[in-house]
Scaffold this active site. Sequence first.
Site, PDB file in Angstrom:
ATOM      1  N   LYS A  23       0.836  -1.218   0.000  1.00  0.00           N
ATOM      2  CA  LYS A  23       0.000   0.000   0.000  1.00  0.00           C
ATOM      3  C   LYS A  23       0.863   1.258   0.000  1.00  0.00           C
ATOM      4  CE  LYS A  23      -2.220  -1.043   3.860  1.00  0.00           C
ATOM      5  NZ  LYS A  23      -1.553  -2.316   4.195  1.00  0.00           N
ATOM      6  N   ARG A  98     -10.432   0.901   7.824  1.00  0.00           N
ATOM      7  CA  ARG A  98      -9.959  -0.417   8.223  1.00  0.00           C
ATOM      8  C   ARG A  98     -11.001  -1.231   8.979  1.00  0.00           C
ATOM      9  NH1 ARG A  98      -3.918   0.177   8.072  1.00  0.00           N
ATOM     10  NH2 ARG A  98      -3.056  -1.633   9.086  1.00  0.00           N
ATOM     11  N   ARG A 137      11.562  -6.623   5.692  1.00  0.00           N
ATOM     12  CA  ARG A 137      11.603  -5.187   5.988  1.00  0.00           C
ATOM     13  C   ARG A 137      12.013  -4.924   7.432  1.00  0.00           C
ATOM     14  NH1 ARG A 137       6.154  -1.784   5.652  1.00  0.00           N
ATOM     15  NH2 ARG A 137       5.938  -2.730   7.696  1.00  0.00           N
ATOM     16  N   ARG A 143      10.294  -0.210  12.621  1.00  0.00           N
ATOM     17  CA  ARG A 143       8.904  -0.238  13.096  1.00  0.00           C
ATOM     18  C   ARG A 143       8.746  -1.254  14.211  1.00  0.00           C
ATOM     19  NH1 ARG A 143       4.455   0.149   8.313  1.00  0.00           N
ATOM     20  NH2 ARG A 143       3.334  -1.133   9.839  1.00  0.00           N
ATOM     21  N   ARG A 154      -1.005  -8.893  13.145  1.00  0.00           N
ATOM     22  CA  ARG A 154      -1.535  -7.893  12.193  1.00  0.00           C
ATOM     23  C   ARG A 154      -2.287  -8.581  11.058  1.00  0.00           C
ATOM     24  NH1 ARG A 154       3.946  -5.203  10.918  1.00  0.00           N
ATOM     25  NH2 ARG A 154       2.876  -4.136   9.237  1.00  0.00           N
TER      26      ARG A 154
HETATM   27  P1  AP5 Z   1       4.700  -1.619   1.967  1.00  0.00           P
HETATM   28  O1  AP5 Z   1       4.527  -0.771   0.774  1.00  0.00           O
HETATM   29  O2  AP5 Z   1       5.263  -1.017   3.188  1.00  0.00           O
HETATM   30  O3  AP5 Z   1       3.315  -2.369   2.298  1.00  0.00           O
HETATM   31  P2  AP5 Z   1       2.111  -1.870   3.183  1.00  0.00           P
HETATM   32  O4  AP5 Z   1       0.907  -2.556   2.651  1.00  0.00           O
HETATM   33  O5  AP5 Z   1       2.105  -0.396   3.274  1.00  0.00           O
HETATM   34  O6  AP5 Z   1       2.531  -2.540   4.565  1.00  0.00           O
HETATM   35  P3  AP5 Z   1       2.398  -1.956   6.036  1.00  0.00           P
HETATM   36  O7  AP5 Z   1       3.279  -2.805   6.892  1.00  0.00           O
HETATM   37  O8  AP5 Z   1       2.597  -0.501   6.088  1.00  0.00           O
HETATM   38  O9  AP5 Z   1       0.885  -2.311   6.290  1.00  0.00           O
HETATM   39  P4  AP5 Z   1       0.029  -2.173   7.558  1.00  0.00           P
HETATM   40  O10 AP5 Z   1      -1.333  -2.103   7.022  1.00  0.00           O
HETATM   41  O11 AP5 Z   1       0.288  -3.237   8.555  1.00  0.00           O
HETATM   42  O12 AP5 Z   1       0.599  -0.864   8.275  1.00  0.00           O
HETATM   43  P5  AP5 Z   1      -0.008   0.554   8.605  1.00  0.00           P
HETATM   44  O13 AP5 Z   1       1.139   1.463   8.718  1.00  0.00           O
HETATM   45  O14 AP5 Z   1      -1.118   0.893   7.709  1.00  0.00           O
HETATM   46  O15 AP5 Z   1       5.580  -2.876   1.537  1.00  0.00           O
HETATM   47  C1  AP5 Z   1       5.990  -3.827   2.492  1.00  0.00           C
HETATM   48  C2  AP5 Z   1       7.344  -4.409   2.083  1.00  0.00           C
HETATM   49  O16 AP5 Z   1       7.207  -5.112   0.865  1.00  0.00           O
HETATM   50  C3  AP5 Z   1       8.414  -3.332   1.813  1.00  0.00           C
HETATM   51  O17 AP5 Z   1       9.650  -3.821   2.222  1.00  0.00           O
HETATM   52  C4  AP5 Z   1       8.365  -3.143   0.298  1.00  0.00           C
HETATM   53  O18 AP5 Z   1       9.577  -2.703  -0.233  1.00  0.00           O
HETATM   54  C5  AP5 Z   1       8.019  -4.550  -0.160  1.00  0.00           C
HETATM   55  N1  AP5 Z   1       7.223  -4.578  -1.391  1.00  0.00           N
HETATM   56  C6  AP5 Z   1       6.194  -3.763  -1.738  1.00  0.00           C
HETATM   57  N2  AP5 Z   1       5.678  -4.112  -2.929  1.00  0.00           N
HETATM   58  C7  AP5 Z   1       6.406  -5.181  -3.352  1.00  0.00           C
HETATM   59  C8  AP5 Z   1       6.348  -5.998  -4.521  1.00  0.00           C
HETATM   60  N3  AP5 Z   1       5.455  -5.770  -5.486  1.00  0.00           N
HETATM   61  N4  AP5 Z   1       7.219  -7.012  -4.614  1.00  0.00           N
HETATM   62  C9  AP5 Z   1       8.140  -7.247  -3.643  1.00  0.00           C
HETATM   63  N5  AP5 Z   1       8.266  -6.505  -2.516  1.00  0.00           N
HETATM   64  C10 AP5 Z   1       7.390  -5.478  -2.373  1.00  0.00           C
HETATM   65  O19 AP5 Z   1      -0.623   0.305  10.050  1.00  0.00           O
HETATM   66  C11 AP5 Z   1       0.197   0.037  11.159  1.00  0.00           C
HETATM   67  C12 AP5 Z   1      -0.611   0.047  12.436  1.00  0.00           C
HETATM   68  O20 AP5 Z   1      -1.184   1.347  12.630  1.00  0.00           O
HETATM   69  C13 AP5 Z   1      -1.815  -0.908  12.479  1.00  0.00           C
HETATM   70  O21 AP5 Z   1      -1.450  -2.197  12.894  1.00  0.00           O
HETATM   71  C14 AP5 Z   1      -2.712  -0.204  13.481  1.00  0.00           C
HETATM   72  O22 AP5 Z   1      -2.266  -0.417  14.790  1.00  0.00           O
HETATM   73  C15 AP5 Z   1      -2.495   1.262  13.149  1.00  0.00           C
HETATM   74  N6  AP5 Z   1      -3.435   1.761  12.133  1.00  0.00           N
HETATM   75  C16 AP5 Z   1      -3.123   2.250  10.896  1.00  0.00           C
HETATM   76  N7  AP5 Z   1      -4.232   2.635  10.247  1.00  0.00           N
HETATM   77  C17 AP5 Z   1      -5.267   2.382  11.076  1.00  0.00           C
HETATM   78  C18 AP5 Z   1      -6.671   2.551  10.963  1.00  0.00           C
HETATM   79  N8  AP5 Z   1      -7.233   3.044   9.857  1.00  0.00           N
HETATM   80  N9  AP5 Z   1      -7.447   2.171  12.012  1.00  0.00           N
HETATM   81  C19 AP5 Z   1      -6.900   1.677  13.142  1.00  0.00           C
HETATM   82  N10 AP5 Z   1      -5.564   1.488  13.319  1.00  0.00           N
HETATM   83  C20 AP5 Z   1      -4.762   1.835  12.286  1.00  0.00           C
HETATM   84 MG    MG Z   2       2.176   1.001   4.861  1.00  0.00          MG
END
Ligand code: AP5
Ligand code: MG
Length: 209
Positions: A23, A98, A137, A143, A154
């Site tokens: 994402k 979410r 990662r 993180r 997660r």
């Molecule tokens: P990346 O692009 O970072 O993927 P991502 O989907 O953004 O992964 P996140 O870990 O950020 O997702 P998340 O939903 O758990 O975290 P968030 O910050 O939203 O890519 C991941 C890895 O893969 C990287 O190393 C990248 O280089 C690699 N990659 C990407 N594309 C690739 C490809 N095509 N091929 C190979 N490799 C690839 O949320 C974190 C926390 O915040 C949650 O757990 C929760 O506690 C809180 N939170 C956030 N939003 C909310 C909400 N709306 N409501 C409640 N709590 C929330």
């Molecule tokens: Mg992310």
Amino acid sequence: MCPQNIFCKMLNLVIFGPPGSGKGTQSTKIVDKYNLTHLSTGNLLREKMESETPLGKEVRQYIDKGLLVPDDIVLKEIQQIINGQDDMPGFVFDGFPRTINQAEAFDRMLDKNSTPICLVISVEVDEEELFNRLMGRSEDSGRSDDSDEIIRRRLEVYKKQTLPLISYYKSQGKIVAIKGMDPVDKVFGKICHAIDTFLHSRKVLPVVD
Ligand code: AP5
Ligand code: MG
């Protein structure tokens, strides 16, 4: 609910998918190409968490455990950011909404401004690949939630609380599924195709392979 052929005065996109689906990676590329603003609730909440305020401390309790931060906290942050921003090109909402509750509240917020979500881009990646990407990662992400046990939680939380949103947006005719197992640029190409098709037709698309 918005009709499928709604005219969007802003291009508001949701990038949807499990942890590690790409994402954040894809959002960065989308905002560059389409001149949009990236709004990642994960980044936003991590910034809060770094501050030693009561809110920051509360947020940390959830993020560090791999649990979702309560809806009221997240919705308040979103409301503050989008208020009065209805003359911008648009947003890419990354990691939000979410929960069904967040999605319903978000629709109400956007309806008030007549700036609905145009398209929900759902990036699909196999669970094993998600886990491997996030473990990879974890070496240098800094993180607190990138550790074996918390990554697994997660992924579970995603399945339980976030996956039901697919049906929610399907019923609105707004979701397009993108296979996200390919290299970054190939996935980006498919996302651009979906966005461009939407922009040309102002209609929502079938699944793109
Ligand atoms: P990346 O692009 O970072 O993927 P991502 O989907 O953004 O992964 P996140 O870990 O950020 O997702 P998340 O939903 O758990 O975290 P968030 O910050 O939203 O890519 C991941 C890895 O893969 C990287 O190393 C990248 O280089 C690699 N990659 C990407 N594309 C690739 C490809 N095509 N091929 C190979 N490799 C690839 O949320 C974190 C926390 O915040 C949650 O757990 C929760 O506690 C809180 N939170 C956030 N939003 C909310 C909400 N709306 N409501 C409640 N709590 C929330
Ligand atoms: Mg992310």
